[in-house]
Design a protein around this motif. Sequence first.
Motif, short mmCIF file in Angstrom:
data_model
loop_
_atom_site.label_atom_id
_atom_site.label_comp_id
_atom_site.label_asym_id
_atom_site.label_seq_id
_atom_site.Cartn_x
_atom_site.Cartn_y
_atom_site.Cartn_z
N GLN A 164 12.93 -25.83 20.14
CA GLN A 164 11.67 -25.93 20.87
C GLN A 164 10.46 -25.81 19.94
OE1 GLN A 164 11.65 -23.08 24.04
NE2 GLN A 164 13.68 -23.68 24.84
N VAL A 165 10.66 -25.13 18.82
CA VAL A 165 9.54 -24.97 17.88
C VAL A 165 9.35 -26.29 17.13
CG1 VAL A 165 8.65 -23.69 15.90
CG2 VAL A 165 10.10 -22.56 17.61
N PRO A 166 8.13 -26.81 17.06
CA PRO A 166 7.90 -28.10 16.36
C PRO A 166 8.37 -28.02 14.91
CG PRO A 166 5.98 -27.48 17.64
CD PRO A 166 6.90 -26.32 17.71
N LYS A 167 8.86 -29.16 14.42
CA LYS A 167 9.40 -29.23 13.05
C LYS A 167 8.34 -28.96 11.98
CE LYS A 167 13.44 -30.35 14.59
NZ LYS A 167 14.58 -29.40 14.48
N ILE A 168 7.09 -29.15 12.35
CA ILE A 168 6.04 -28.96 11.32
C ILE A 168 5.96 -27.51 10.84
CG2 ILE A 168 4.20 -28.52 13.01
CD1 ILE A 168 2.34 -30.09 11.16
N PHE A 169 6.35 -26.55 11.75
CA PHE A 169 6.34 -25.14 11.35
C PHE A 169 7.49 -24.80 10.42
CE2 PHE A 169 3.97 -25.04 15.38
CZ PHE A 169 2.82 -24.39 14.96
N MET A 170 8.53 -25.64 10.38
CA MET A 170 9.71 -25.37 9.57
C MET A 170 9.62 -25.99 8.18
SD MET A 170 11.34 -23.53 11.64
CE MET A 170 11.47 -23.18 13.40
N LYS A 171 8.59 -26.76 7.94
CA LYS A 171 8.48 -27.41 6.63
C LYS A 171 8.21 -26.38 5.53
CE LYS A 171 6.84 -31.91 8.20
NZ LYS A 171 5.75 -32.92 8.10
N PRO A 172 8.82 -26.53 4.37
CA PRO A 172 8.56 -25.55 3.26
C PRO A 172 7.13 -25.64 2.72
CG PRO A 172 9.92 -27.38 2.49
CD PRO A 172 9.83 -27.56 3.98
N ASP A 173 6.49 -26.77 2.88
CA ASP A 173 5.13 -26.92 2.37
C ASP A 173 4.09 -26.75 3.46
OD1 ASP A 173 5.87 -29.14 3.76
OD2 ASP A 173 4.98 -30.61 2.36
N PHE A 174 4.46 -25.98 4.53
CA PHE A 174 3.53 -25.76 5.63
C PHE A 174 2.35 -24.90 5.13
CE2 PHE A 174 2.01 -23.07 9.09
CZ PHE A 174 1.63 -24.02 10.02
N ALA A 175 1.16 -25.40 5.34
CA ALA A 175 -0.06 -24.67 4.92
C ALA A 175 -1.21 -25.12 5.80
CB ALA A 175 -0.37 -24.93 3.45
N LEU A 176 -1.87 -24.13 6.42
CA LEU A 176 -3.01 -24.47 7.27
C LEU A 176 -4.21 -24.94 6.47
CD1 LEU A 176 -2.89 -21.60 9.92
CD2 LEU A 176 -2.36 -24.02 10.25
N GLU A 177 -4.20 -24.71 5.09
CA GLU A 177 -5.32 -25.19 4.30
C GLU A 177 -5.39 -26.73 4.31
OE1 GLU A 177 -3.14 -23.07 3.40
OE2 GLU A 177 -4.14 -21.18 2.81
N ASP A 178 -4.24 -27.37 4.54
CA ASP A 178 -4.23 -28.84 4.62
C ASP A 178 -4.88 -29.28 5.92
OD1 ASP A 178 -3.78 -31.45 4.29
OD2 ASP A 178 -1.60 -31.39 4.46
N SER A 179 -5.84 -30.18 5.79
CA SER A 179 -6.62 -30.61 6.98
C SER A 179 -5.73 -31.32 8.00
CB SER A 179 -7.78 -31.51 6.54
OG SER A 179 -7.28 -32.65 5.87
N LEU A 180 -4.76 -32.12 7.55
CA LEU A 180 -3.89 -32.83 8.50
C LEU A 180 -3.01 -31.84 9.26
CD1 LEU A 180 -2.81 -35.89 6.29
CD2 LEU A 180 -4.56 -35.81 8.07
N THR A 181 -2.46 -30.85 8.51
CA THR A 181 -1.62 -29.84 9.17
C THR A 181 -2.43 -29.03 10.17
OG1 THR A 181 -0.27 -29.72 7.18
CG2 THR A 181 -0.07 -27.93 8.74
N PHE A 182 -3.64 -28.66 9.75
CA PHE A 182 -4.49 -27.85 10.64
C PHE A 182 -4.85 -28.63 11.91
CE2 PHE A 182 -8.41 -25.91 12.08
CZ PHE A 182 -8.12 -24.56 11.99
N ASN A 183 -5.18 -29.90 11.79
CA ASN A 183 -5.54 -30.71 12.97
C ASN A 183 -4.33 -30.93 13.88
OD1 ASN A 183 -8.20 -30.93 12.18
ND2 ASN A 183 -7.81 -32.75 10.93
N THR A 184 -3.13 -31.00 13.26
CA THR A 184 -1.92 -31.19 14.09
C THR A 184 -1.60 -29.93 14.88
OG1 THR A 184 -1.07 -32.71 12.42
CG2 THR A 184 0.50 -31.84 14.02
#
Length: 979
Positions: A164-184
């Motif tokens: 149920q948790v989106p795959k984006i949270f499981m990525k090893p390079d997950f970082a809210l500093e990235d604008s695309l990640t933050f907007n998603t």
Amino acid sequence: MASSHSSSPVPQSNNSDAFFKKEMDATKRFRPVPSLPDVCPKEPTGNVGDPSNFHDSPSLVVDQQRWTIYHSKVNLPAALNDPRLAKRESDFFTKTWGVDFVDTEVTPSFYLPQITMEHFALYQQEIAPREKVHERCKNICTSKDTFDRTLLHTHDKSRTDLEQVPKIFMKPDFALEDSLTFNTVLPWSHFSTAGGKGNRDAASSKLLQEKLSHYLDIVEVNIAHQISLRSEAFFHAMTSQHELQDYLRKTSQAVKLLREKISKIDKVMCEGSLRVLRLSLTRNNCIKAYNKLKLMATVHQTQPTVQLLLSTSEFVGALDLIATTQEVLQQELQGIHSFRHLGSQLCELEKLIDKMMIAEFSTYARNDLNRPLEDDCQILEEERLISLVFGLLKQRKLNFYEIYGDEMINTAKNIIKQCVVNTVSQIEEIDTEVVVKLADQMRMMNFPQWFDLLKNIFSKFTIFLKRIKATLNTIRSVVFLVLDKNQKTRDLEDTLQKNSAKESSVDTEVAYLTHEGMFISDAFGEGELPAGAADTTSQRNASPNSEPCSSDSVSEPECMTDSSSSKEQTSSSVTPGGVEMMIGDDMKLTDLELMRLANNIQELLYNASDICHDRSVKFLMARAKDGFLEKLNSNEFVTLSRLMEGFILDTEQICGRKSMSLRGALQSQANRFVNRFHEERKTKLSLLLDNERWKQAEVPAEFQDLVDSVSDGRISLPEKKPAATEERKPAEFLIVEGQKYATVGTVLLLIRIILEYCQCVDNIPSIATDMLTRLSDLLKYFNSRSCQLVLGAGALQIVGLKTITTKNLALSSRCLQLIVHYIPIIRAHFEARLQPKQFSVLRHFDHIKKDYHDHIAEISAKLVAIMDSLFDKLLSKYEVKAPVPSACFRNICKQMAKMHEAIYDLLPEEQTQILFSRINASYKLHLKRQLAHLNVVNDGGPLNGLVTSDVAFYTGNLQALKGLNNLDLNMAEIWEQKR
């Protein structure tokens, strides 16, 4: 939470060695910490605060019973949840990171090293084979039965929840500093602040927060489940930790035992040897102190011994003793408090010896020169003379020959005086009671009597010069012996240097061996040094077994001299008179100084000849005052001439140099020539000044050549050259050493007249003093007459000028500056042709130069006064009103431009700037006075603006003049300062 527990911090040390250091007082440094509930039965428990639990073994063994962070057993989800916050917050950031969230960068800890992949390289190499074996066994072995259906069902359920948790949270390079990640993760559409959609946006934001909180709960549940599955491995690790602590306790006990053994070994094997070394060093220090005390006792007797030597006039021995004592004080006894004043006392004693030697030499010179003038030309007390000269050379009193020169002058005067007295006493016609003065008595003699007197004087002077030559030759021989000793010393040093170069290989081996045993030799001191080194040391310090010198013995300083100056060498030399003398190496005189001294002594012999000639000349002039020499007939004059020529040849043979003063004194025409010469040129200068119109004259080429020859150092009139085919045109200015001089015709002729005076002195050196007086009189006459004609306006009546203009004043000033330029050159020319005793007449040139400078300053003051009166006249009528610039300021600028036009081509730029600076100062003074009278102040008002515009017009016009663009006018001074 773990942060909520109040626990004492784990003690840490500032250095790496603290891990093995014992705790000094554990009860003072740490307070007892209550133990948390124990969930691991294998963990040891105990009272950490009990002091009895600490012992002398390393502290790591005891530290295991203290509470550390590893005693904390708290659920990880409970540690991540902050109980201080509400379950749901309206804002996502404050809920996730706390109320006091500030986006700051965490500073890395100074106590944690920087871990890189290189630290795990060794571990990876060791674990790689095991990993391969593990993978191979994993493929071979079947699945364990421990995974029952319930566990499999739980695993599937947790996997379903995690999906149920989106795959984006499981990525090893997950970082809210990235604008695309933050907007998603946080779409901005849920945070719109438009007014019409407030309720719907708030609902969307809450829905997003609920969804993210749900994801967080799923993750926390799975993390707690994974921890519970691995609890057995956790307890196994704790058991291994207890075993490790037991091993460390045993290790600390072994280290303690090893330290005790090392301490015993140190007491048994090391302390005794080190004590022997310390006692050996102490013994050597005592020997050195004993030698120092013996040397101090010897130095203490220096002053009485010096006084004893001075009482017998042994100046050289006293100086040697003082020099040796000074050397010992500076090298061996430096810093001794009891001798802190001895060095200065010896210096004063040395100065006293210098004065005594100079006084002794003066007495010797007086006795030697005032002996009866007979045919005996032997040296008086040659041994005494050599001793005095040697002592004076040792003290670098190289001007002692001047004392002998002064005595020669006085003796020459006394010789003539005594001869006159003896001759007058034999003449019955001269009544000494009526005629008292010797000069008057001499003038009463007839020619035969006066001729016999002159012949007697010349014979006395001949013997006098022979004695002086013998004495000076002895002095020069001493100087040359010292010079030869210096040369031999240098040759010996060169030989020793060559020998040392040949033995360099042997010295290298000895140096290596010495280096290998350096510490042992230093420890045991002089007692075990090599024989050569011990001998060298014994030369500087007295032997420790030798008896000290008696304090009452006079020979103690002599013993000190022999021991401290053992390197000093002496050599025996014999003077031309057969006197043997010892020359030491402490004669610190260079070859250049000795050669210069020898030349000066030879020059003193030449001066003796000149003194005799000068005294003879004065004797002749005294007789010629009444025209006696002019009345001589031809035979008498020839006889007198032959006598003087014979005396001149004898003096040249004795001294080796010609003297022209006596021969020139016979030419009585020289005096009349000087008078006639001066009167003719003074009359010529007077006529030129009476007809001078003070206008700039052209400079003929011959005058420019004359000035150029003077600049090249030749002060003489150039020879007349045949007329050239092309005549050179006259120049507008006279160029003197790169400077332009505007001049008048009279000054050009005056320069030629001055050079005629200088050339006359070259032709007849005997009249230099008389000619100098006449020339100074001529220069004074020109200065006074030019002042009367220009500053005094005398040219208006004599020449017929209508007025004295500023151009006349500037031209007169420049002419005076040209004469001032040549005064030092003329002074140097006359100084080179005068005797040193005649230098006092050169002061006339200093007075003339001062008078000329005063005259130039008066002309400058006159130019400033002209403009000052103009400013007073114009500015007194100045009114502050439109138009700007005012007529007053226009007139002032016009007059300033006229002044500049008149003097700029005549005066140098520097003088022009100085003159206009003084004029500007006068202008500011008058303007300031007028502004104060009109009550105009610097308040920024309309009147102030008008004055500022006028001043700006004046400043612009003045700085626009040629050469005045950099002139500092400083116009702010025209305003009254506010108090």
